[in-house]
Design a protein around this motif. Sequence first.
Motif, PDB file in Angstrom:
ATOM      1  N   UNK A 194       0.811  -1.228   0.000  1.00 40.72           N
ATOM      2  CA  UNK A 194       0.000   0.000   0.000  1.00 40.72           C
ATOM      3  C   UNK A 194       0.839   1.271   0.000  1.00 40.72           C
ATOM      4  N   UNK A 195       2.134   1.159   0.185  1.00 42.75           N
ATOM      5  CA  UNK A 195       2.991   2.344   0.237  1.00 42.75           C
ATOM      6  C   UNK A 195       3.248   2.884  -1.170  1.00 42.75           C
ATOM      7  N   UNK A 196       3.196   4.221  -1.332  1.00 39.62           N
ATOM      8  CA  UNK A 196       3.442   4.792  -2.663  1.00 39.62           C
ATOM      9  C   UNK A 196       4.899   4.606  -3.078  1.00 39.62           C
ATOM     10  N   UNK A 197       5.102   4.402  -4.365  1.00 40.52           N
ATOM     11  CA  UNK A 197       6.432   4.299  -4.971  1.00 40.52           C
ATOM     12  C   UNK A 197       7.247   3.126  -4.446  1.00 40.52           C
ATOM     13  N   UNK A 198       6.577   2.084  -3.963  1.00 42.49           N
ATOM     14  CA  UNK A 198       7.286   0.910  -3.474  1.00 42.49           C
ATOM     15  C   UNK A 198       7.133  -0.210  -4.498  1.00 42.49           C
ATOM     16  N   UNK A 199       8.245  -0.798  -4.856  1.00 37.85           N
ATOM     17  CA  UNK A 199       8.243  -1.970  -5.723  1.00 37.85           C
ATOM     18  C   UNK A 199       8.371  -3.185  -4.830  1.00 37.85           C
ATOM     19  N   UNK A 200       7.421  -4.072  -4.912  1.00 37.84           N
ATOM     20  CA  UNK A 200       7.446  -5.272  -4.099  1.00 37.84           C
ATOM     21  C   UNK A 200       8.147  -6.410  -4.808  1.00 37.84           C
ATOM     22  N   UNK A 201       8.098  -7.594  -4.226  1.00 37.79           N
ATOM     23  CA  UNK A 201       8.690  -8.758  -4.865  1.00 37.79           C
ATOM     24  C   UNK A 201       7.907  -9.136  -6.121  1.00 37.79           C
ATOM     25  N   UNK A 202       8.600  -9.680  -7.094  1.00 39.38           N
ATOM     26  CA  UNK A 202       7.948 -10.122  -8.325  1.00 39.38           C
ATOM     27  C   UNK A 202       8.489 -11.475  -8.744  1.00 39.38           C
ATOM     28  N   UNK A 203       7.620 -12.281  -9.346  1.00 45.56           N
ATOM     29  CA  UNK A 203       8.017 -13.613  -9.800  1.00 45.56           C
ATOM     30  C   UNK A 203       7.377 -13.934 -11.142  1.00 45.56           C
ATOM     31  N   UNK A 204       8.055 -14.768 -11.907  1.00 44.48           N
ATOM     32  CA  UNK A 204       7.543 -15.253 -13.186  1.00 44.48           C
ATOM     33  C   UNK A 204       8.098 -16.662 -13.380  1.00 44.48           C
ATOM     34  N   UNK A 205       7.243 -17.651 -13.184  1.00 42.00           N
ATOM     35  CA  UNK A 205       7.616 -19.047 -13.379  1.00 42.00           C
ATOM     36  C   UNK A 205       6.990 -19.552 -14.675  1.00 42.00           C
ATOM     37  N   UNK A 206       7.682 -20.416 -15.381  1.00 42.79           N
ATOM     38  CA  UNK A 206       7.122 -21.094 -16.552  1.00 42.79           C
ATOM     39  C   UNK A 206       7.395 -22.583 -16.411  1.00 42.79           C
ATOM     40  N   UNK A 207       6.340 -23.377 -16.434  1.00 39.97           N
ATOM     41  CA  UNK A 207       6.472 -24.828 -16.372  1.00 39.97           C
ATOM     42  C   UNK A 207       6.527 -25.333 -17.811  1.00 39.97           C
ATOM     43  N   UNK A 208       7.658 -25.928 -18.166  1.00 42.01           N
ATOM     44  CA  UNK A 208       7.869 -26.347 -19.549  1.00 42.01           C
ATOM     45  C   UNK A 208       8.008 -27.866 -19.649  1.00 42.01           C
TER      46      UNK A 208
END
Length: 185
Positions: free
Chosen positions: A36-50
């Motif tokens: 909820x904090x302005x201008x804060x980048x949180x954790x991000x993930x991108x998984x691909x099951x191949x």
Amino acid sequence: MSRLAIEYGTHERVREVVDRLTYCAEHVSVEFDGWEEPHVKGPGLYFAVVADRDFGAYADPMGDNRWPRESCTTVFDEEAFISAVGPVSVGQDGGIVVSVDGEIEEQMVRFRDLGTRSGESELVDDVSYEPWMGSRHMSAIETSVRPEVVATVTLSEETGRVSVFRDGEAESMRRHEIGGEWRAE
């Protein structure tokens, strides 16, 4: 289709791999307090099951971004997986390739846009973008229609939303929807 072919999308063990990735992304989202904090980048993930080891045909290395295989090689080592995914979600960028057996590749990647390989142009028609999708989600939904990809799972670094993409379809949960009653398919 050969009688020996495996339907990965409905295979019980592969569904467990996708579930583990989803629940892990939800865990990371719930653990982060700064959404909820302005201008804060949180954790991000991108998984691909191949379902193939030749993902280099549609993915490029993301520089020095690496999954820590020295401490975690599979999604089935729960403690090691949870311990590794936290630092990766804030300190690394790119897609994390997970094979259908749960093994995690070391090199993180950028998946190429659809249509860069011959025969892919018709796959673009199977993709429908939603207004909430950022570049990570747009890449994930496109990647999900590739025949070699079973599913993709993302965690939005802007909102904490967790999404699962299969065959160009999105199943997405906003952060406030995560952590409710046990969900079983």
